[in-house]
Design a protein around this motif. Structure first.
Motif, mmCIF file in Angstrom:
data_model
loop_
_atom_site.group_PDB
_atom_site.id
_atom_site.type_symbol
_atom_site.label_atom_id
_atom_site.label_comp_id
_atom_site.label_asym_id
_atom_site.label_seq_id
_atom_site.Cartn_x
_atom_site.Cartn_y
_atom_site.Cartn_z
ATOM 1 N N GLY A 1 0.782 -1.221 0.143
ATOM 2 C CA GLY A 1 -0.113 -0.147 0.092
ATOM 3 C C GLY A 1 0.864 1.216 -0.042
ATOM 4 O O GLY A 1 0.294 2.051 0.114
ATOM 5 N N ALA A 2 2.056 1.003 -0.387
ATOM 6 C CA ALA A 2 3.002 2.146 -0.120
ATOM 7 C C ALA A 2 2.990 3.012 -1.641
ATOM 8 O O ALA A 2 2.362 2.230 -2.544
ATOM 9 C CB ALA A 2 4.378 1.807 0.046
ATOM 10 N N GLN A 3 3.354 4.302 -1.490
ATOM 11 C CA GLN A 3 3.010 5.059 -2.846
ATOM 12 C C GLN A 3 4.630 5.329 -3.514
ATOM 13 O O GLN A 3 4.597 5.638 -4.670
ATOM 14 C CB GLN A 3 2.456 6.424 -2.640
ATOM 15 N N GLY A 4 5.669 5.023 -2.627
ATOM 16 C CA GLY A 4 6.785 5.234 -3.116
ATOM 17 C C GLY A 4 7.862 4.274 -2.652
ATOM 18 O O GLY A 4 7.662 3.777 -1.510
ATOM 19 N N PHE A 5 9.021 4.365 -3.434
ATOM 20 C CA PHE A 5 10.237 3.419 -2.735
ATOM 21 C C PHE A 5 11.391 4.086 -3.133
ATOM 22 O O PHE A 5 11.471 4.502 -4.441
ATOM 23 C CB PHE A 5 10.039 1.985 -3.566
ATOM 24 N N LEU A 6 12.342 4.187 -2.390
ATOM 25 C CA LEU A 6 13.447 4.945 -2.674
ATOM 26 C C LEU A 6 14.877 4.269 -2.107
ATOM 27 O O LEU A 6 14.533 3.872 -0.918
ATOM 28 C CB LEU A 6 13.694 6.261 -2.243
ATOM 29 N N LEU A 7 15.892 3.991 -2.658
ATOM 30 C CA LEU A 7 17.044 3.338 -2.056
ATOM 31 C C LEU A 7 17.673 4.758 -1.164
ATOM 32 O O LEU A 7 17.655 6.032 -1.587
ATOM 33 C CB LEU A 7 18.080 3.289 -2.894
ATOM 34 N N LYS A 8 18.231 4.174 -0.052
ATOM 35 C CA LYS A 8 18.887 5.399 0.546
ATOM 36 C C LYS A 8 20.131 6.229 0.287
ATOM 37 O O LYS A 8 20.537 7.163 0.720
ATOM 38 C CB LYS A 8 19.185 4.833 2.216
ATOM 39 N N ASP A 9 20.678 5.409 -0.969
ATOM 40 C CA ASP A 9 21.815 6.342 -1.390
ATOM 41 C C ASP A 9 21.311 7.154 -2.618
ATOM 42 O O ASP A 9 22.160 7.921 -3.286
ATOM 43 C CB ASP A 9 22.987 5.323 -2.127
ATOM 44 N N ALA A 10 19.969 7.106 -2.685
ATOM 45 C CA ALA A 10 19.554 8.396 -3.621
ATOM 46 C C ALA A 10 20.023 9.825 -3.383
ATOM 47 O O ALA A 10 20.250 9.898 -2.020
ATOM 48 C CB ALA A 10 17.782 8.438 -3.753
ATOM 49 N N SER A 11 20.074 10.785 -4.208
ATOM 50 C CA SER A 11 20.444 11.982 -3.739
ATOM 51 C C SER A 11 19.458 12.897 -2.824
ATOM 52 O O SER A 11 18.236 12.467 -2.947
ATOM 53 C CB SER A 11 20.771 12.876 -5.172
ATOM 54 N N PRO A 12 19.968 13.831 -2.347
ATOM 55 C CA PRO A 12 19.134 14.656 -1.348
ATOM 56 C C PRO A 12 17.934 15.355 -2.382
ATOM 57 O O PRO A 12 16.514 15.240 -1.815
ATOM 58 C CB PRO A 12 19.823 15.836 -0.806
#
Length: 213
Positions: free
Chosen positions: A101-112
């Motif tokens: 049910g999440a709307q987003g997924f992001l790796l922690k090494d993504a840029s600010p």
């Protein structure tokens, strides 16, 4: 007239990571961190009486993890957009995030900048479940046909394009965006027509080249 900031709640069991994300969020104009916790249950308790606009949560946490946090929110009727964060680059995680049910997924090494963009976009109602290609990837896979699409793409079509780029089937995409498989098939056909391509691979390469995704 001033615009209210996007209110964000953060859950991460690693204190150093949490403090780093807290520092980043404080530097983003238009975003305000209003709650933070070291696990999913603590965050649920923290925002029970104080609604927020976006929840950021680590996936892997002791006790109630990120997936459990999303499910618990949905079970109590809370539709607050959730962006799940992880250090693990696992192809199955975006789909699992969508199914929870999440709307987003992001790796922690993504840029600010990617983090700020993700927060802003899910707060606006978008779904971000496949990573945006980086410039080196765009350069490597530049598509020879760079003619403009025959029409613009709406948010739903862009979301489906992102999931196609992630390698998901029509059935998997249907689960992720809460549509029937037949409707997704129609969207894919429309996307191919707009891009003037014959198959999904060419569509993704052209969409990356033209910065549609």
């Amino acid at each position: 007239m001033s615009t209210q900031p996007i209110r964000v709640a953060l859950a991460d069991d690693q204190a150093l990571v949490r403090s780093g994300l807290t520092a980043l969020l404080k530097d983003f104009p238009g975003i305000a961190l209003v709650a933070e916790a070291g696990d999913g249950q603590a965050l649920l308790d923290a925002i029970a009486g104080s609604p927020v606009d976006v929840v950021l949560s680590d996936i892997r946490m002791p006790g109630l993890d990120g997936f459990g946090l999303v499910r618990a929110l949905r079970e109590r009727g809370d539709t607050t957009p959730v962006v799940l964060l992880t250090t693990f680059d696992d192809d199955t995680l975006p789909l699992a995030a969508a199914e929870a049910g999440a709307q987003g997924f992001l790796l922690k090494d993504a840029s600010p900048e990617d983090l700020a963009e993700a927060i802003t976009r899910v707060a606006a109602g978008e779904t971000l479940l496949a990573p945006v290609p980086t410039d080196p990837v765009r350069a490597r896979y530049a598509y020879r046909d760079q003619s403009e699409p025959t029409d613009t793409f709406n948010e739903r079509e862009v979301a489906i394009l992102r999931l196609i780029a992630g390698g998901y089937s029509n059935r998997e995409i249907a689960k992720a965006v809460f549509l029937s498989e037949g409707t997704v098939k129609n969207y894919v056909s429309e996307i191919l027509d707009k891009l003037g391509t014959r198959d999904r691979t060419r569509a993704v390469l052209k969409a990356i080249t033209l910065r549609i995704i």
